[in-house]
Design a protein around this motif. Structure first.
Motif, PDB file in Angstrom:
ATOM      1  N   GLN A 137       0.824  -1.207   0.000  1.00 52.01           N
ATOM      2  CA  GLN A 137       0.000   0.000   0.000  1.00 52.01           C
ATOM      3  C   GLN A 137       0.862   1.262   0.000  1.00 52.01           C
ATOM      4  O   GLN A 137       0.530   2.243  -0.664  1.00 52.01           O
ATOM      5  CB  GLN A 137      -0.947  -0.017   1.201  1.00 52.01           C
ATOM      6  N   ALA A 138       1.950   1.228   0.767  1.00 48.69           N
ATOM      7  CA  ALA A 138       2.883   2.353   0.721  1.00 48.69           C
ATOM      8  C   ALA A 138       3.441   2.516  -0.691  1.00 48.69           C
ATOM      9  O   ALA A 138       3.604   3.638  -1.192  1.00 48.69           O
ATOM     10  CB  ALA A 138       4.010   2.147   1.731  1.00 48.69           C
ATOM     11  N   ALA A 143       3.678   4.890  -6.335  1.00 47.94           N
ATOM     12  CA  ALA A 143       3.397   4.588  -7.734  1.00 47.94           C
ATOM     13  C   ALA A 143       2.295   5.476  -8.298  1.00 47.94           C
ATOM     14  O   ALA A 143       2.273   5.766  -9.494  1.00 47.94           O
ATOM     15  CB  ALA A 143       3.003   3.117  -7.870  1.00 47.94           C
ATOM     16  N   SER A 144       1.367   5.912  -7.449  1.00 54.35           N
ATOM     17  CA  SER A 144       0.250   6.735  -7.923  1.00 54.35           C
ATOM     18  C   SER A 144       0.628   8.201  -8.056  1.00 54.35           C
ATOM     19  O   SER A 144       0.206   8.874  -8.997  1.00 54.35           O
ATOM     20  CB  SER A 144      -0.935   6.605  -6.960  1.00 54.35           C
ATOM     21  N   PHE A 145       1.414   8.715  -7.090  1.00 54.38           N
ATOM     22  CA  PHE A 145       1.718  10.145  -7.073  1.00 54.38           C
ATOM     23  C   PHE A 145       3.134  10.468  -7.533  1.00 54.38           C
ATOM     24  O   PHE A 145       3.429  11.617  -7.857  1.00 54.38           O
ATOM     25  CB  PHE A 145       1.544  10.711  -5.665  1.00 54.38           C
ATOM     26  N   GLY A 146       4.029   9.467  -7.502  1.00 54.60           N
ATOM     27  CA  GLY A 146       5.418   9.729  -7.793  1.00 54.60           C
ATOM     28  C   GLY A 146       6.148  10.220  -6.563  1.00 54.60           C
ATOM     29  O   GLY A 146       5.550  10.492  -5.524  1.00 54.60           O
ATOM     30  N   ALA A 162      10.996  -1.469  -6.810  1.00 58.72           N
ATOM     31  CA  ALA A 162      10.373  -2.530  -6.022  1.00 58.72           C
ATOM     32  C   ALA A 162       8.858  -2.415  -5.992  1.00 58.72           C
ATOM     33  O   ALA A 162       8.190  -3.220  -5.361  1.00 58.72           O
ATOM     34  CB  ALA A 162      10.917  -2.498  -4.584  1.00 58.72           C
ATOM     35  N   VAL A 163       8.310  -1.417  -6.681  1.00 56.02           N
ATOM     36  CA  VAL A 163       6.865  -1.245  -6.704  1.00 56.02           C
ATOM     37  C   VAL A 163       6.253  -2.292  -7.629  1.00 56.02           C
ATOM     38  O   VAL A 163       6.547  -2.317  -8.816  1.00 56.02           O
ATOM     39  CB  VAL A 163       6.484   0.170  -7.194  1.00 56.02           C
ATOM     40  N   PRO A 164       5.413  -3.200  -7.091  1.00 63.07           N
ATOM     41  CA  PRO A 164       4.813  -4.223  -7.951  1.00 63.07           C
ATOM     42  C   PRO A 164       3.837  -3.603  -8.931  1.00 63.07           C
ATOM     43  O   PRO A 164       3.180  -2.607  -8.624  1.00 63.07           O
ATOM     44  CB  PRO A 164       4.093  -5.142  -6.952  1.00 63.07           C
ATOM     45  N   PRO A 165       3.713  -4.169 -10.150  1.00 60.38           N
ATOM     46  CA  PRO A 165       2.821  -3.588 -11.157  1.00 60.38           C
ATOM     47  C   PRO A 165       1.381  -3.464 -10.686  1.00 60.38           C
ATOM     48  O   PRO A 165       0.687  -2.529 -11.069  1.00 60.38           O
ATOM     49  CB  PRO A 165       2.941  -4.568 -12.339  1.00 60.38           C
ATOM     50  N   ASP A 166       0.907  -4.426  -9.855  1.00 61.03           N
ATOM     51  CA  ASP A 166      -0.493  -4.377  -9.424  1.00 61.03           C
ATOM     52  C   ASP A 166      -0.679  -3.553  -8.157  1.00 61.03           C
ATOM     53  O   ASP A 166      -1.722  -3.596  -7.532  1.00 61.03           O
ATOM     54  CB  ASP A 166      -1.047  -5.792  -9.204  1.00 61.03           C
ATOM     55  N   ALA A 167       0.359  -2.783  -7.782  1.00 60.95           N
ATOM     56  CA  ALA A 167       0.221  -1.906  -6.618  1.00 60.95           C
ATOM     57  C   ALA A 167      -0.540  -0.640  -6.960  1.00 60.95           C
ATOM     58  O   ALA A 167      -0.910   0.121  -6.074  1.00 60.95           O
ATOM     59  CB  ALA A 167       1.593  -1.533  -6.051  1.00 60.95           C
ATOM     60  N   VAL A 168      -0.761  -0.413  -8.235  1.00 57.36           N
ATOM     61  CA  VAL A 168      -1.437   0.806  -8.668  1.00 57.36           C
ATOM     62  C   VAL A 168      -2.880   0.488  -9.014  1.00 57.36           C
ATOM     63  O   VAL A 168      -3.144  -0.466  -9.750  1.00 57.36           O
ATOM     64  CB  VAL A 168      -0.731   1.409  -9.899  1.00 57.36           C
ATOM     65  N   THR A 207       4.462   6.943   6.575  1.00 56.90           N
ATOM     66  CA  THR A 207       5.041   8.267   6.714  1.00 56.90           C
ATOM     67  C   THR A 207       6.060   8.536   5.606  1.00 56.90           C
ATOM     68  O   THR A 207       6.086   9.618   5.007  1.00 56.90           O
ATOM     69  CB  THR A 207       5.708   8.421   8.092  1.00 56.90           C
ATOM     70  N   ALA A 208       6.895   7.536   5.328  1.00 61.85           N
ATOM     71  CA  ALA A 208       7.892   7.692   4.273  1.00 61.85           C
ATOM     72  C   ALA A 208       7.230   7.925   2.924  1.00 61.85           C
ATOM     73  O   ALA A 208       7.662   8.782   2.143  1.00 61.85           O
ATOM     74  CB  ALA A 208       8.783   6.451   4.219  1.00 61.85           C
ATOM     75  N   ALA A 209       6.170   7.182   2.644  1.00 63.43           N
ATOM     76  CA  ALA A 209       5.489   7.328   1.360  1.00 63.43           C
ATOM     77  C   ALA A 209       4.778   8.669   1.256  1.00 63.43           C
ATOM     78  O   ALA A 209       4.811   9.327   0.206  1.00 63.43           O
ATOM     79  CB  ALA A 209       4.501   6.182   1.172  1.00 63.43           C
ATOM     80  N   LEU A 210       4.127   9.106   2.342  1.00 65.26           N
ATOM     81  CA  LEU A 210       3.431  10.390   2.324  1.00 65.26           C
ATOM     82  C   LEU A 210       4.408  11.536   2.084  1.00 65.26           C
ATOM     83  O   LEU A 210       4.135  12.460   1.306  1.00 65.26           O
ATOM     84  CB  LEU A 210       2.687  10.611   3.642  1.00 65.26           C
ATOM     85  N   ALA A 211       5.549  11.481   2.785  1.00 66.36           N
ATOM     86  CA  ALA A 211       6.541  12.539   2.628  1.00 66.36           C
ATOM     87  C   ALA A 211       7.162  12.497   1.240  1.00 66.36           C
ATOM     88  O   ALA A 211       7.315  13.525   0.579  1.00 66.36           O
ATOM     89  CB  ALA A 211       7.617  12.408   3.705  1.00 66.36           C
TER      90      ALA A 211
END
Length: 297
Positions: A137-138, A143-146, A162-168, A207-211
């Motif tokens: 989810q992180a 993957a959605s916002f960059g 490392a972002v899986p293709p189906d994570a989006v 937190t890491a993903a949001l930032a």
């Protein structure tokens, strides 16, 4: 330059259909519609006990709220019984809302004028009440916002490769298509920044993903007590400010701490983010508190 017209987000949470106030259910849609929202966000607990008849009530109420909508599940939307909770926890929710029953893709997204929004399912089947955000989810946030240009990677960050293709989400906008001045919004049921026993699992990676993705707004529910505040995130040697809005319960009989029933109206222009608490008063609704934050570039 101010955004013309302003972005208006209706944030509704914790409907708890099945243990609801009928007057609130009757009057809420008209009050939300009167705000003419750009986007309506519903942050979970749409039912009381995840029963089929409660989901019918929830679907009927959602149909009366303005579109477009972003809806995520809460802990009350998962069955209490141990067998269905383990074997098919999201079946009724998914069938009622017409979304994929696979929790790995329960990440709806929404796009409206000036807004890019992503929803997270923070209620795993194996937790009773508290929430969790997974590594995937992180990754979906990134993957959605960059990622922000020059953002440093920390131990909780998910590397881009490392972002899986189906994570989006299938309807998500490619990160390079997200306008730089768009309001970036993440919605989940559980407030992400509380501590103690209610601490969200996976908070570090969230937190890491949001930032890293420069998310502007995080919307949540769960507590039945409205909160609007700024939270400064520190990650990889960089700081990022996010505005957290926790909506109260809109229609439940289970009010807490004297907060009553309410929903949050968020108005955003080029200068500020204004959060207005719309509280039920008798057979109507009125603004009882307004919190204003400067909008920073």
């Amino acid at each position: 330059m101010p955004i013309v017209p302003p972005i208006v987000i209706a944030h509704v949470s914790d409907l708890h259909l099945g243990a609801h106030d009928p007057v609130a259910v009757d009057t809420l849609p008209a009050d939300v519609a009167a705000a003419r929202p750009t986007l309506t966000v519903v942050t979970g607990d749409i039912t009381m006990r995840a029963r089929a008849d409660e989901f019918c009530l929830a679907v009927a109420l959602l149909a009366r709220l303005p579109e477009p909508q972003l809806v995520v599940p809460g802990n009350h939307d998962v069955p209490l019984g141990p067998v269905p909770r383990l074997t098919e926890p999201y079946r009724r929710y998914s069938a009622a809302l017409g979304v994929d029953p696979n929790p790995s893709v329960l990440w709806p997204s929404a796009r409206s004028a000036g807004t890019e929004a992503l929803g997270l399912n923070s209620m795993p089947r194996w937790r009773w009440k508290s929430g969790r955000v997974t590594r995937r989810q992180a990754a979906a946030i990134t993957a959605s916002f960059g990622a922000a240009p020059g953002a440093a990677a920390g131990s909780d960050a998910v590397p881009p490769d490392a972002v899986p293709p189906d994570a989006v989400p299938p309807d998500a906008v490619p990160p390079d298509a997200v306008p730089p001045d768009a309001v970036r919004l993440v919605a989940l049921h559980h407030p992400p920044f509380v501590g103690g026993l209610a601490r969200l699992g996976g908070r570090g990676r969230l937190t890491a993903a949001l930032a890293g993705a420069r998310v502007d707004l995080v919307l949540a529910g769960h507590t039945h007590v409205p909160v609007a505040r700024e939270v400064e995130l520190v990650h990889g040697g960089r700081t990022h400010r996010v505005i957290e809005v926790v909506a109260g319960t809109a229609t439940s009989l289970r009010t807490r701490d004297g907060a009553g029933r309410s929903w949050s109206l968020i108005v955003i222009d080029g200068c500020a983010v204004e959060v207005r608490e719309r509280r039920q008063t008798g057979s109507g609704w009125r603004t009882t508190r307004t919190v204003r934050f400067d909008r920073r570039s």
